[in-house]
Design an enzyme around this catalytic site. Structure first.
Site, PDB file in Angstrom:
ATOM      1  N   HIS A  77      36.134  39.495  36.998  1.00  0.00           N
ATOM      2  CA  HIS A  77      34.636  39.371  36.955  1.00  0.00           C
ATOM      3  C   HIS A  77      33.946  38.353  37.631  1.00  0.00           C
ATOM      4  CE1 HIS A  77      35.567  37.203  33.511  1.00  0.00           C
ATOM      5  NE2 HIS A  77      35.928  38.250  32.452  1.00  0.00           N
ATOM      6  N   ASN A 111      43.372  40.880  24.391  1.00  0.00           N
ATOM      7  CA  ASN A 111      42.534  40.067  23.276  1.00  0.00           C
ATOM      8  C   ASN A 111      42.325  41.062  22.284  1.00  0.00           C
ATOM      9  OD1 ASN A 111      40.756  41.589  24.743  1.00  0.00           O
ATOM     10  ND2 ASN A 111      38.946  40.229  24.246  1.00  0.00           N
ATOM     11  N   HIS A 171      31.814  47.998  21.873  1.00  0.00           N
ATOM     12  CA  HIS A 171      31.496  47.119  20.576  1.00  0.00           C
ATOM     13  C   HIS A 171      30.744  48.302  19.761  1.00  0.00           C
ATOM     14  CE1 HIS A 171      32.718  43.267  21.753  1.00  0.00           C
ATOM     15  NE2 HIS A 171      31.944  43.512  23.069  1.00  0.00           N
ATOM     16  N   ASP A 208      35.892  46.021  33.224  1.00  0.00           N
ATOM     17  CA  ASP A 208      35.724  44.956  32.179  1.00  0.00           C
ATOM     18  C   ASP A 208      34.978  45.780  30.858  1.00  0.00           C
ATOM     19  OD1 ASP A 208      35.669  42.988  30.372  1.00  0.00           O
ATOM     20  OD2 ASP A 208      34.202  41.776  31.420  1.00  0.00           O
ATOM     21  N   ASN A 240      29.754  38.974  29.293  1.00  0.00           N
ATOM     22  CA  ASN A 240      30.211  37.679  29.578  1.00  0.00           C
ATOM     23  C   ASN A 240      31.157  37.974  30.687  1.00  0.00           C
ATOM     24  OD1 ASN A 240      32.028  35.609  29.727  1.00  0.00           O
ATOM     25  ND2 ASN A 240      32.495  35.426  27.748  1.00  0.00           N
ATOM     26  N   LEU A 243      40.951  48.150  25.272  1.00  0.00           N
ATOM     27  CA  LEU A 243      40.975  49.368  24.577  1.00  0.00           C
ATOM     28  C   LEU A 243      41.119  48.920  23.120  1.00  0.00           C
ATOM     29  CD1 LEU A 243      43.756  51.011  26.601  1.00  0.00           C
ATOM     30  CD2 LEU A 243      41.408  51.750  26.470  1.00  0.00           C
ATOM     31  N   ARG A 244      40.916  47.584  22.654  1.00  0.00           N
ATOM     32  CA  ARG A 244      40.648  47.478  21.611  1.00  0.00           C
ATOM     33  C   ARG A 244      41.660  47.620  20.321  1.00  0.00           C
ATOM     34  NH1 ARG A 244      37.234  43.956  23.189  1.00  0.00           N
ATOM     35  NH2 ARG A 244      34.881  44.693  23.436  1.00  0.00           N
TER      36      ARG A 244
HETATM   37 ZN    ZN Z   1      36.466  38.378  30.621  1.00  0.00          ZN
END
Ligand code: ZN
Length: 452
Positions: free
Chosen positions: A254, A114, A331, A327, A300, A83-84
């Site tokens: 993933h 992250n 961006h 995932d 990724n 969700l950034r």
């Molecule tokens: Zn990952």
């Protein structure tokens, strides 16, 4: 019934007004939905719960939704959403990401750690949890970082995050791998105290230095550094052994290779407490798309080969892989619309997940709708220890559900998405189905394919 000239999918039309039961929006009667793909039945929602199911229920003043031809699924649960927020609100916010989630049929998402700052303290996870409550589109369950600032050197405050208002149960450094075996062991041991789970992004860092896409024919052809399957598989094998050694819970994020599937199947066969997820894009797309050099396909772990895709589908069908996780990795354009080597890794996925799973798993006969309900709602809810989600659609369950129209196929169009980002590899792709409505504890978050 659809109006003449209306689009190919039946619209949700509401009729009736609550009389004695004002406000009427506390009560809904969903008529003739196929519950998890079974026979049509009515579903009466009252005060946030499923009050009754069965044929020919009376409305009793509830607002009526004609769901003829629609499939009702328990609200989808995502174990893996970026969700950034905080920090990269230019890419996504809790508000915009959860709006996209609701439109995709989700009633709960797990927000990856992250962010900037990383979600490695009780303060940050509580902030994300609170933002989710304010947005109200779906429940947000923060994932806690395993290590401080995702740096891979010292454990984060796992216990404080578990005890916080956010009640964190899933911990992950996702985006990075917990590559230090001693730290991974300690984390697995630590979370046992509160029935937590470590969700590992399996990527051996040295084997993937500078890697751009799957190592194979395509990376050779394009002259880009390859990402070998063994870089994922070696970490998964090690972590399964560690989880068994300390009798703790491991979740593999993933999964992308046929070899990883074999390792997980072996670990599960031993009775070890290992679960795994696969993304919609790894179920449908292959590394051949990289021939376009379009970084929208840069992700990724990377897209793999058709052999891997077939193995992932078979593993999701037989339960070796427990669930689908998006995932969703938004961006901004400036980070994706650049040359391949400079572009960010990741794709959005919340709004397309169910349609892609329909295409990859249902249209191919590998899963029925009950299977989809299991892999996209019940099992992820169980892994995240969410009591209020993933329940079967029957009286007494919380009214978290999604109505899906399986008929028709249409090009995926991201232009109207509430997400702040547009990096979807499915834009323009003809996909089946459409999410028509989503209910979160009896309140519609989506009606007629639009935010309610
Ligand atoms: Zn990952």
């Amino acid at each position: 019934m659809t109006d003449p000239g209306a689009p190919q999918t039946p619209a949700v039309r509401t009729t009736g007004r609550a009389g004695a039961h004002v406000p009427g929006r506390n009560a809904w009667l969903i008529k003739r939905a196929r519950l998890a793909g079974g026979e049509p039945a009515d579903l009466l929602i009252r005060d946030g719960m499923i009050a009754e199911t069965g044929p020919g229920l009376g409305s009793g003043g509830a607002e009526v939704i004609d769901a003829d031809g629609l499939i009702a699924l328990p609200g989808l649960v995502d174990l893996h959403t970026h969700l950034r927020e905080p920090g990269r609100e230019d890419a996504e916010t809790v508000q915009t990401g959860t709006a996209a989630a609701a439109l995709g049929g989700f009633t709960a998402v797990h927000a990856m750690a992250n962010t900037e700052p990383a979600a490695d303290t009780a303060g940050v996870v509580e902030q994300v949890w609170r933002l989710g409550r304010q947005a109200g589109h779906c429940d947000v369950y923060p994932v806690g970082a395993v290590t401080q600032d995702l740096a891979g050197s010292q454990l984060a405050e796992l216990g404080a995050m578990a005890d916080s208002a956010a009640r964190v149960r899933i911990f992950s450094d996702d985006g990075r791998c917990v590559s230090d075996a001693v730290l991974m062991r300690r984390a697995l041991e630590y979370v046992k105290a509160f029935d937590g789970v470590i969700a590992q992004h399996a990527q051996e860092p040295r084997l993937t230095e500078g890697a751009q896409l799957n190592e194979g024919e395509m990376s050779g052809k394009l002259g880009l550094a390859g990402w070998p399957a063994v870089a994922e598989e070696a970490v998964i094998a090690r972590d399964c052994l560690l989880a068994a050694h300390v009798d703790s819970r491991l979740h593999v994020c993933h999964v992308s290779t046929a070899g990883s599937v074999e390792i997980i199947r072996w670990a599960k066969g031993k009775g070890w407490r290992v679960t795994a997820e696969v993304t919609p894009h790894h179920l449908l797309l292959t590394d051949e798309l990289a021939a376009s050099y379009d970084p929208v396909y840069k992700v990724n772990p990377p897209l793999r080969t058709a052999v891997d895709v077939a193995a992932l589908r078979a593993a999701l069908a037989d339960g070796t892989i427990d669930c689908v996780a998006t995932d969703h990795a938004p961006h901004p354009a400036e980070d994706k619309e650049t040359e391949w080597a400079a572009a960010a890794f990741g794709m959005t996925g919340l709004e397309t997940a169910l349609r892609v799973v329909h295409e990859a798993m249902v249209e191919t006969g590998l899963l029925d709708w009950a299977g989809v309900a299991d892999r996209m709602s019940a099992r992820p809810a169980r892994i995240g220890r969410l009591a209020g989600h993933g329940q079967p659609l029957r009286a007494g369950s919380p009214a978290c559900l999604t109505l899906y129209d399986p008929a028709g196929r249409a090009a995926m169009d991201p232009s109207g998405s509430p997400s702040k980002s547009r990096n979807t590899p499915f834009a323009g792709m003809i996909l089946p189905g459409r999410v028509v409505a989503t209910f979160l504890r009896g309140a519609p978050t989506v009606l007629d394919g639009k935010l309610a």
